[in-house]
Design an enzyme around this catalytic site. Structure first.
Site, PDB file in Angstrom:
ATOM      1  CE1 TYR A 156      15.833  -2.188   8.092  1.00  0.00           C
ATOM      2  CE2 TYR A 156      13.638  -2.048   9.044  1.00  0.00           C
ATOM      3  CZ  TYR A 156      14.844  -1.463   8.733  1.00  0.00           C
ATOM      4  OH  TYR A 156      15.082  -0.158   9.065  1.00  0.00           O
ATOM      5  NE  ARG A 165      19.149   6.674   2.077  1.00  0.00           N
ATOM      6  CZ  ARG A 165      18.583   6.508   3.258  1.00  0.00           C
ATOM      7  NH1 ARG A 165      17.462   7.126   3.549  1.00  0.00           N
ATOM      8  NH2 ARG A 165      19.128   5.712   4.164  1.00  0.00           N
ATOM      9  CD  GLU A 222      21.752   4.625   1.578  1.00  0.00           C
ATOM     10  OE1 GLU A 222      21.937   5.442   2.506  1.00  0.00           O
ATOM     11  OE2 GLU A 222      20.734   3.936   1.487  1.00  0.00           O
ATOM     12  CG  ASP A 267      12.528   0.421  11.902  1.00  0.00           C
ATOM     13  OD1 ASP A 267      13.492   0.583  11.136  1.00  0.00           O
ATOM     14  OD2 ASP A 267      11.362   0.748  11.608  1.00  0.00           O
ATOM     15  NE  ARG A 295       1.649  11.785   6.950  1.00  0.00           N
ATOM     16  CZ  ARG A 295       2.919  11.768   7.315  1.00  0.00           C
ATOM     17  NH1 ARG A 295       3.685  12.828   7.153  1.00  0.00           N
ATOM     18  NH2 ARG A 295       3.435  10.683   7.855  1.00  0.00           N
ATOM     19  NE  ARG A 349      -0.418   0.381   4.816  1.00  0.00           N
ATOM     20  CZ  ARG A 349      -0.535   1.621   5.193  1.00  0.00           C
ATOM     21  NH1 ARG A 349      -1.394   2.420   4.616  1.00  0.00           N
ATOM     22  NH2 ARG A 349       0.192   2.105   6.177  1.00  0.00           N
ATOM     23  NE  ARG A 402      19.354  -4.765  -4.012  1.00  0.00           N
ATOM     24  CZ  ARG A 402      20.017  -4.806  -5.145  1.00  0.00           C
ATOM     25  NH1 ARG A 402      20.399  -5.940  -5.688  1.00  0.00           N
ATOM     26  NH2 ARG A 402      20.320  -3.692  -5.773  1.00  0.00           N
TER      27      ARG A 402
HETATM   28  P1  FAD Z   1      23.978  -5.253  14.111  1.00  0.00           P
HETATM   29  O1  FAD Z   1      23.950  -3.806  14.388  1.00  0.00           O
HETATM   30  O2  FAD Z   1      24.275  -5.697  12.741  1.00  0.00           O
HETATM   31  O3  FAD Z   1      25.042  -5.916  15.104  1.00  0.00           O
HETATM   32  C1  FAD Z   1      25.544  -7.227  14.914  1.00  0.00           C
HETATM   33  C2  FAD Z   1      27.012  -7.210  15.267  1.00  0.00           C
HETATM   34  O4  FAD Z   1      27.483  -8.562  15.294  1.00  0.00           O
HETATM   35  C3  FAD Z   1      27.887  -6.486  14.254  1.00  0.00           C
HETATM   36  O5  FAD Z   1      28.623  -5.463  14.898  1.00  0.00           O
HETATM   37  C4  FAD Z   1      28.785  -7.568  13.689  1.00  0.00           C
HETATM   38  O6  FAD Z   1      30.108  -7.099  13.439  1.00  0.00           O
HETATM   39  C5  FAD Z   1      28.803  -8.591  14.809  1.00  0.00           C
HETATM   40  N1  FAD Z   1      29.073  -9.962  14.326  1.00  0.00           N
HETATM   41  C6  FAD Z   1      28.428 -10.626  13.362  1.00  0.00           C
HETATM   42  N2  FAD Z   1      28.943 -11.855  13.209  1.00  0.00           N
HETATM   43  C7  FAD Z   1      29.945 -11.963  14.120  1.00  0.00           C
HETATM   44  C8  FAD Z   1      30.855 -13.014  14.443  1.00  0.00           C
HETATM   45  N3  FAD Z   1      30.828 -14.189  13.810  1.00  0.00           N
HETATM   46  N4  FAD Z   1      31.771 -12.799  15.418  1.00  0.00           N
HETATM   47  C9  FAD Z   1      31.812 -11.590  16.071  1.00  0.00           C
HETATM   48  N5  FAD Z   1      30.954 -10.572  15.807  1.00  0.00           N
HETATM   49  C10 FAD Z   1      30.047 -10.753  14.842  1.00  0.00           C
HETATM   50  N6  FAD Z   1      16.412   1.261  12.076  1.00  0.00           N
HETATM   51  C11 FAD Z   1      15.720   2.313  12.579  1.00  0.00           C
HETATM   52  O7  FAD Z   1      15.069   2.189  13.630  1.00  0.00           O
HETATM   53  N7  FAD Z   1      15.761   3.538  11.935  1.00  0.00           N
HETATM   54  C12 FAD Z   1      16.466   3.733  10.787  1.00  0.00           C
HETATM   55  O8  FAD Z   1      16.465   4.836  10.232  1.00  0.00           O
HETATM   56  C13 FAD Z   1      17.178   2.621  10.238  1.00  0.00           C
HETATM   57  N8  FAD Z   1      17.904   2.768   9.117  1.00  0.00           N
HETATM   58  C14 FAD Z   1      18.561   1.696   8.597  1.00  0.00           C
HETATM   59  C15 FAD Z   1      19.297   1.879   7.433  1.00  0.00           C
HETATM   60  C16 FAD Z   1      19.949   0.804   6.865  1.00  0.00           C
HETATM   61  C17 FAD Z   1      20.742   1.011   5.619  1.00  0.00           C
HETATM   62  C18 FAD Z   1      19.854  -0.491   7.454  1.00  0.00           C
HETATM   63  C19 FAD Z   1      20.500  -1.672   6.819  1.00  0.00           C
HETATM   64  C20 FAD Z   1      19.159  -0.656   8.640  1.00  0.00           C
HETATM   65  C21 FAD Z   1      18.498   0.418   9.225  1.00  0.00           C
HETATM   66  N9  FAD Z   1      17.824   0.296  10.429  1.00  0.00           N
HETATM   67  C22 FAD Z   1      17.131   1.374  10.936  1.00  0.00           C
HETATM   68  C23 FAD Z   1      17.839  -0.979  11.192  1.00  0.00           C
HETATM   69  C24 FAD Z   1      18.993  -1.042  12.215  1.00  0.00           C
HETATM   70  O9  FAD Z   1      20.218  -0.963  11.518  1.00  0.00           O
HETATM   71  C25 FAD Z   1      18.890  -2.357  13.010  1.00  0.00           C
HETATM   72  O10 FAD Z   1      17.694  -2.354  13.744  1.00  0.00           O
HETATM   73  C26 FAD Z   1      20.042  -2.598  13.993  1.00  0.00           C
HETATM   74  O11 FAD Z   1      21.292  -2.298  13.470  1.00  0.00           O
HETATM   75  C27 FAD Z   1      20.034  -4.058  14.434  1.00  0.00           C
HETATM   76  O12 FAD Z   1      20.965  -4.256  15.473  1.00  0.00           O
HETATM   77  P2  FAD Z   1      21.599  -5.682  15.746  1.00  0.00           P
HETATM   78  O13 FAD Z   1      22.316  -5.582  17.034  1.00  0.00           O
HETATM   79  O14 FAD Z   1      20.576  -6.745  15.593  1.00  0.00           O
HETATM   80  O15 FAD Z   1      22.604  -5.947  14.522  1.00  0.00           O
END
Ligand code: FAD
Length: 359
Positions: free
Chosen positions: A341, A273, A293, A343, A173, A169, A242
């Site tokens: 994915y 962007r 980006e 947030d 607004r 969808r 991706r």
């Molecule tokens: P991560 O931040 O990926 O942390 C995982 C960590 O594990 C990493 O540091 C990695 O190095 C480590 N790791 C992985 N494998 C290993 C291993 N084998 N040994 C040791 N270390 C390891 N969310 C929002 O709320 N607002 C936004 O505007 C937003 N924008 C985004 C834009 C982009 C381009 C993307 C991709 C995501 C966005 N998000 C946003 C989502 C946000 O990035 C995630 O919610 C968040 O980063 C998830 O945190 P995490 O701890 O699960 O993973």
């Protein structure tokens, strides 16, 4: 030393788990293969500006307990995301709202905008692809100006070759309101996300540049936030993502584009962007840092950004989930561990729920 919990990944999921378990008296070690904490929300200080190194991150939520929780560790500024789209040098406000309709058609009342939208919409009994879906929801002008080429850059495929379900969808607004998110709470941590994670990890043992190796660090339980297929050595196949590529540039100018986020919605530019980081924090540095980006196909070894939750990958993930259930004393969490994915607010909520169950 036997740890109660070995937490793999110093992103927001791992950091919140570490905080809660440490406060409950558990002995935790956090490891990360990168040379910094904060995972993908890492911000690096360049010229006094917090640069979002893995893509722009705007915190927004309707989950009040999560908002209150994170406010223990940081103050959020009052940044409100209001991106602008550039199509062949002409600017349009996003998300689609009365400002956009005025810019497209010169309409000035909601009634006129609605009538124009109805006139533009193309009827399809059953849209067969993303193009037909977007034309039926938004009509030709919006599709061609703000959706078509941007989406093709994002996916690296023509809209006629993309499935219709990608756009379920489109929110319109009928107010003059450029606030991208509808959430009640929104902002950017003052001082950057890295400072917030540093605060969350205060007093927790962290080892950087340390890749997880099974059995190497003795722990009663493991919280694993890396890629779930990687944990199992990809033995039943690789999950797809991706990816993105970022081109950073420090410029000797105070204000490059007047907004934090400008989307480029035509094929004129290869990037999707440009982010100007200082505007996330109302920065006053005499210089500026901008990031172009690019959407990119992913191959093993590249940074995994967006999981591709299509049928093929979801089926493979379901098999990994089964294997994960058999892995005693290992909990898979976060965006890579759960191949979804999320947030930041959702990730925080999931980490808080998990640690509540553990304690
Ligand atoms: P991560 O931040 O990926 O942390 C995982 C960590 O594990 C990493 O540091 C990695 O190095 C480590 N790791 C992985 N494998 C290993 C291993 N084998 N040994 C040791 N270390 C390891 N969310 C929002 O709320 N607002 C936004 O505007 C937003 N924008 C985004 C834009 C982009 C381009 C993307 C991709 C995501 C966005 N998000 C946003 C989502 C946000 O990035 C995630 O919610 C968040 O980063 C998830 O945190 P995490 O701890 O699960 O993973």
């Amino acid at each position: 030393m036997m740890y109660d919990y070995l937490i793999v990944g110093a992103g927001i999921f791992g950091a919140v788990c570490a905080r809660e378990l440490t406060d409950a008296g558990k002995k935790c070690l956090v490891i990360d293969q990168r040379n910094h904490i904060a995972g993908n929300i890492y911000t690096e200080n360049i010229e006094g500006i917090s640069v979002h190194k893995y893509g722009a991150h705007i915190f927004h939520t309707n989950i009040k307990p999560v908002w209150d929780y994170l406010n223990r560790f940081t103050e959020f500024n009052n940044y409100v995301n209001s991106p602008v789209a550039n199509f062949h040098g002409k600017l349009y406000n996003l998300p689609f709202n009365m400002n956009t309709f005025y810019q497209l058609w010169g309409v000035i009342t909601p009634e006129q905008a609605l009538a124009k939208l109805e006139e533009q919409r193309v009827h399809f009994d059953e849209p067969k692809n993303l193009e037909e879906q977007a034309l039926s929801l938004a009509g030709r002008d919006i599709y061609e100006t703000l959706i078509k080429e941007y989406t093709e850059k994002q996916w690296g495929r023509k809209c006629t070759e993309l499935p219709a379900f990608i756009i379920k969808r489109l929110p319109f607004r009928f107010r003059f309101d450029n606030n991208y998110f509808n959430d009640r709470y929104q902002g950017i941590p003052v001082g950057g996300y890295t400072a917030m994670i540093e605060k969350i990890l205060d007093g927790v043992e962290v080892k950087l540049n340390t890749k997880f190796v099974k059995g190497e660090i003795p722990a009663k339980k493991i919280i694993y936030t890396g890629p779930v297929d990687g944990y199992f050595d990809y033995k039943i196949g690789e999950l797809e993502y991706r990816s993105l590529k970022f081109e950073n540039e420090t410029l000797d100018c105070e204000n490059y584009q007047g907004n934090a986020v400008v989307n480029y919605t035509s094929h004129d530019e290869p990037f999707t962007r440009i982010i100007e980081h200082k505007h996330f924090e109302f920065g006053t540095s005499p210089k500026t840092v901008v990031t172009r980006e690019y959407s990119a196909t992913w191959s093993k070894g590249d940074e995994p950004y967006y999981p591709v939750n299509d049928e093929k990958n979801n089926t493979l993930y379901a098999k990994y989930e089964e294997l994960a259930k058999q892995e005693s004393n290992v909990i898979f969490g976060g965006r890579l561990g759960q191949y979804r994915y999320f947030d930041m607010d959702k990730v925080t909520e999931l980490a808080l729920e998990l640690t509540k169950r553990e304690i």
